[in-house]
Design an enzyme around this catalytic site. Structure first.
Site, PDB file in Angstrom:
ATOM      1  N   GLY A 101       0.828  -1.198   0.000  1.00  0.00           N
ATOM      2  CA  GLY A 101       0.000   0.000   0.000  1.00  0.00           C
ATOM      3  C   GLY A 101       0.863   1.248   0.000  1.00  0.00           C
ATOM      4  N   PHE A 103       1.221   3.254   2.405  1.00  0.00           N
ATOM      5  CA  PHE A 103       1.813   3.540   3.710  1.00  0.00           C
ATOM      6  C   PHE A 103       2.423   2.314   4.385  1.00  0.00           C
ATOM      7  CE2 PHE A 103      -1.819   6.355   2.950  1.00  0.00           C
ATOM      8  CZ  PHE A 103      -1.196   7.598   3.006  1.00  0.00           C
ATOM      9  N   LYS A 122       0.890  -6.617   8.384  1.00  0.00           N
ATOM     10  CA  LYS A 122       1.004  -5.278   7.812  1.00  0.00           C
ATOM     11  C   LYS A 122       2.131  -4.544   8.529  1.00  0.00           C
ATOM     12  CE  LYS A 122      -1.817  -1.363   6.352  1.00  0.00           C
ATOM     13  NZ  LYS A 122      -3.189  -0.800   6.313  1.00  0.00           N
ATOM     14  N   ASP A 217     -10.823   5.915   3.186  1.00  0.00           N
ATOM     15  CA  ASP A 217     -10.059   5.435   2.027  1.00  0.00           C
ATOM     16  C   ASP A 217     -10.882   4.369   1.308  1.00  0.00           C
ATOM     17  OD1 ASP A 217      -7.906   5.399   0.307  1.00  0.00           O
ATOM     18  OD2 ASP A 217      -6.665   4.093   1.555  1.00  0.00           O
TER      19      ASP A 217
END
Length: 395
Positions: A101, A103, A122, A217
């Site tokens: 992604g 970020f 993540k 988002d």
């Protein structure tokens, strides 16, 4: 006597002047605050505000030291593949990367040698525990029956230099993958599928916004595709609730999420999401916004499903000298034009009645009623879902 008369007259005039002074209004003006919800200063303030409660959340693990594992978590995807990452006494074997992604880096991993237990890791640098906080708010505010539609975070490991969020993993790809699977063979998603996923998205936002949560988002690559464990019937569309048995989408990636409850009542936001094609009208015109960031995203996703491309909008004259926004591309005449027109008109031109959750509910019910109006639509939907699942699983 003349002097006494003048004094009396002066007194009368003074009293009259006092009466003429405007009285303080009993109606208090609502405080109006505009904030950039994603700025470094805002996020820093919010993390400080929740820090005490964050430490008490189940699954929150914090260390003041930098991550010292054998394999640096910030290594390239290829460097981490087939390596083991140890976190909190558990061993995660990196099997690959579903994607990266804006970020963070995302990895698919098995847990403690169990190939049946798969999670998503993540990795974010610098450390960013905000997303974990948002997941725990979802746990608290969303009912158990609807909770599976918003993803789960099992735990987060926060180090001085990096954080690792451990989430559940779903194997069927994203809604963007589903859209593209039709485009690569020169087709667009069938309208029945578009309606099904639009109902899912409307229900998602209706539920989220009613409890003061903004995703921030809302786009197709942040929605994982799910397939119902049982065949869909018209009763599915008569129900007011969604469950794991008939779930079609799972909304993930809460790093840009906004907890409205952390801001003073009446707060609005002024910032651009920075995602091409998903900046709502208010962002484009540098006006403040709240839930429009999500509802505009829904419109873009619906447009992508229908037309196979992102949405461009036109500002057209309305009645009485007003104006309204609508998609530039027209609807196909064989679609249910009335339904789609109502969706885009309502969400691109929000009213001032402050009841946008009611609008979402009304739109959802309109689409559901249409699906219930002809059982062949439900039959076709089941066939299309089976075909799509086979296509995505084989790719």
């Amino acid at each position: 006597m003349h002097i006494n008369f003048l004094k009396q007259l002066e007194s009368i005039v003074e009293e009259s002047d006092e009466d003429a002074q405007p009285k303080p209004s009993k109606i208090q003006k609502r405080e109006f605050t505009v904030v950039d919800p994603w700025s470094d200063s805002t996020m820093s303030n919010l993390l400080t505000k929740i820090s005490g409660g964050l430490k008490k959340l189940t699954g929150y693990h914090k260390s003041n030291k930098i991550y010292s594992g054998k394999v640096p978590l910030t290594s390239s995807h290829n460097a981490l593949k087939n390596k083991d990452v140890e976190l909190g006494g558990r061993k995660y074997h990196i099997k690959g990367s579903p994607g990266t992604g804006a970020f963070a880096k995302l990895y698919k991993a098995s847990v403690d040698g169990n190939t049946e237990e798969i999670v998503a890791l993540k990795v974010q640098k610098p450390a960013f525990p905000w997303e974990f906080y948002m997941y725990r708010q979802l746990d608290t505010r969303i009912s158990d029956i609807q909770r599976p539609s918003y993803g789960y975070a099992h735990e987060v490991h926060v180090f001085a230099d990096v954080s690792v969020l451990v989430c559940n993993f779903l194997p069927y790809g994203t809604l963007l993958d589903a859209i593209n699977s039709h485009l690569v063979v020169g087709q667009h998603m069938d309208e029945v599928l578009c309606i099904y996923y639009t109902i899912e998205m409307l229900h998602m936002l209706e539920t989220l916004h009613s409890v003061g949560i903004i995703h921030g988002d809302f786009k197709p690559d942040n929605m994982l595709v799910c397939y119902p464990s049982e065949e869909i019937t018209d009763d599915t569309f008569r129900s007011e609730t969604r469950s794991g048995q008939n779930q079609g989408l799972c909304l993930i990636d809460w790093g840009r999420g906004i907890d409205v409850n952390l801001f003073p009542a009446g707060t609005e936001f002024l910032a651009d999401c920075g995602t091409s094609g998903f900046s709502c009208i208010e962002m484009q015109e540098e006006r403040s916004w709240t839930y429009q960031v999500d509802t505009f995203g829904l419109c873009v996703v619906a447009h992508m499903m229908l037309h196979g491309e992102e949405m461009s909008i036109a500002k057209v004259p309305g009645t009485g000298g007003s104006y309204m926004y609508q998609p530039k591309l027209s609807f196909k005449r064989y679609w249910n034009v009335a339904l789609w027109k109502q969706l885009f008109t309502t969400l691109l031109n929000p009213g001032s009645n402050g009841n946008h959750v009611g609008d979402l509910r009304s739109l959802r019910r309109s689409f559901q009623e249409y699906m219930c109006s002809n059982y062949q639509l439900v039959v076709k939907l089941n066939q299309l879902l089976a075909k799509q699942k086979a296509s995505l699983c084989s790719s």
